[in-house]
Design a protein around this motif. Sequence first.
Motif, PDB file in Angstrom:
ATOM      1  N   GLY A  56       0.798  -1.222   0.000  1.00  0.00           N
ATOM      2  CA  GLY A  56       0.000   0.000   0.000  1.00  0.00           C
ATOM      3  C   GLY A  56       0.823   1.261   0.000  1.00  0.00           C
ATOM      4  N   ASP A  57       2.146   1.131   0.030  1.00  0.00           N
ATOM      5  CA  ASP A  57       3.030   2.291   0.084  1.00  0.00           C
ATOM      6  C   ASP A  57       3.579   2.586  -1.303  1.00  0.00           C
ATOM      7  OD1 ASP A  57       4.484   4.383   1.151  1.00  0.00           O
ATOM      8  OD2 ASP A  57       6.184   3.117   1.695  1.00  0.00           O
ATOM      9  N   VAL A  58       3.146   3.690  -1.912  1.00  0.00           N
ATOM     10  CA  VAL A  58       3.619   4.087  -3.240  1.00  0.00           C
ATOM     11  C   VAL A  58       3.873   5.585  -3.275  1.00  0.00           C
ATOM     12  CG1 VAL A  58       2.386   2.239  -4.424  1.00  0.00           C
ATOM     13  CG2 VAL A  58       1.309   4.447  -4.182  1.00  0.00           C
ATOM     14  N   ASP A  59       4.671   5.972  -4.241  1.00  0.00           N
ATOM     15  CA  ASP A  59       4.910   7.390  -4.500  1.00  0.00           C
ATOM     16  C   ASP A  59       4.272   7.745  -5.839  1.00  0.00           C
ATOM     17  OD1 ASP A  59       6.440   7.959  -2.190  1.00  0.00           O
ATOM     18  OD2 ASP A  59       8.207   7.070  -3.133  1.00  0.00           O
ATOM     19  N   ALA A  60       3.591   8.858  -5.880  1.00  0.00           N
ATOM     20  CA  ALA A  60       2.977   9.325  -7.123  1.00  0.00           C
ATOM     21  C   ALA A  60       4.058   9.876  -8.041  1.00  0.00           C
ATOM     22  CB  ALA A  60       1.950  10.410  -6.805  1.00  0.00           C
ATOM     23  N   THR A  61       3.817   9.782  -9.338  1.00  0.00           N
ATOM     24  CA  THR A  61       4.749  10.335 -10.315  1.00  0.00           C
ATOM     25  C   THR A  61       4.044  11.413 -11.127  1.00  0.00           C
ATOM     26  OG1 THR A  61       4.173   8.639 -11.947  1.00  0.00           O
ATOM     27  CG2 THR A  61       6.054   8.181 -10.507  1.00  0.00           C
ATOM     28  N   THR A  62       4.821  12.395 -11.548  1.00  0.00           N
ATOM     29  CA  THR A  62       4.297  13.476 -12.380  1.00  0.00           C
ATOM     30  C   THR A  62       4.948  13.374 -13.748  1.00  0.00           C
ATOM     31  OG1 THR A  62       4.065  14.890 -10.433  1.00  0.00           O
ATOM     32  CG2 THR A  62       3.996  15.973 -12.572  1.00  0.00           C
ATOM     33  N   GLU A  63       4.105  13.407 -14.775  1.00  0.00           N
ATOM     34  CA  GLU A  63       4.579  13.325 -16.152  1.00  0.00           C
ATOM     35  C   GLU A  63       3.987  14.462 -16.967  1.00  0.00           C
ATOM     36  OE1 GLU A  63       3.145   9.522 -17.323  1.00  0.00           O
ATOM     37  OE2 GLU A  63       4.483   8.439 -15.965  1.00  0.00           O
ATOM     38  N   ARG A  64       4.655  14.788 -18.059  1.00  0.00           N
ATOM     39  CA  ARG A  64       4.124  15.786 -18.984  1.00  0.00           C
ATOM     40  C   ARG A  64       3.055  15.154 -19.855  1.00  0.00           C
ATOM     41  NH1 ARG A  64       8.754  18.889 -22.112  1.00  0.00           N
ATOM     42  NH2 ARG A  64       6.897  19.196 -23.373  1.00  0.00           N
ATOM     43  N   SER A  65       1.983  15.864 -20.063  1.00  0.00           N
ATOM     44  CA  SER A  65       0.899  15.389 -20.915  1.00  0.00           C
ATOM     45  C   SER A  65       1.354  15.326 -22.369  1.00  0.00           C
ATOM     46  CB  SER A  65      -0.294  16.334 -20.793  1.00  0.00           C
ATOM     47  OG  SER A  65      -1.255  16.028 -21.772  1.00  0.00           O
ATOM     48  N   LEU A  66       0.937  14.287 -23.051  1.00  0.00           N
ATOM     49  CA  LEU A  66       1.248  14.135 -24.474  1.00  0.00           C
ATOM     50  C   LEU A  66       0.056  14.512 -25.354  1.00  0.00           C
ATOM     51  CD1 LEU A  66       3.181  10.745 -24.287  1.00  0.00           C
ATOM     52  CD2 LEU A  66       4.112  13.076 -24.334  1.00  0.00           C
ATOM     53  N   GLU A  67      -0.928  15.164 -24.758  1.00  0.00           N
ATOM     54  CA  GLU A  67      -2.111  15.586 -25.512  1.00  0.00           C
ATOM     55  C   GLU A  67      -1.710  16.625 -26.557  1.00  0.00           C
ATOM     56  OE1 GLU A  67      -4.526  16.959 -22.281  1.00  0.00           O
ATOM     57  OE2 GLU A  67      -4.703  14.956 -21.444  1.00  0.00           O
ATOM     58  N   PRO A  68      -2.478  16.734 -27.627  1.00  0.00           N
ATOM     59  CA  PRO A  68      -2.148  17.704 -28.685  1.00  0.00           C
ATOM     60  C   PRO A  68      -2.083  19.130 -28.143  1.00  0.00           C
ATOM     61  CG  PRO A  68      -3.940  16.258 -29.365  1.00  0.00           C
ATOM     62  CD  PRO A  68      -3.680  15.980 -27.916  1.00  0.00           C
TER      63      PRO A  68
END
Length: 115
Positions: A56-68
Amino acid sequence: MLESVTATALSSALDGLALRQRAIADNIANINTPDYHAKRVQFEDALRSAVSAGSGDVDATTERSLEPTRLNGNNVNLDTETLSNIDTVLRFQFATQALDGQATSITKAIGQASA
């Protein structure tokens, strides 16, 4: 509070949702910034896997959107951000209530044990 998979998962979820809320705020603040790409926060799949594995222990990740992107290179969509914000707020409220319910149950159990 006593650690359990549920409590750990709820805490991880709250951390991920808080990070998502900050990303949404950044995205909206930069809606007119040329070449800005929206941020997307991911943690649900990792959390699901961690809970299945008994952690149950996780770290969230942030990514750049690949949307147009629009002509200025920006891809922030106010409608998308608004819906994501509503979803995030509701999930945060649900997780907070679930964690509070666990704390209440533990408090009651301790009170009954000492009586």
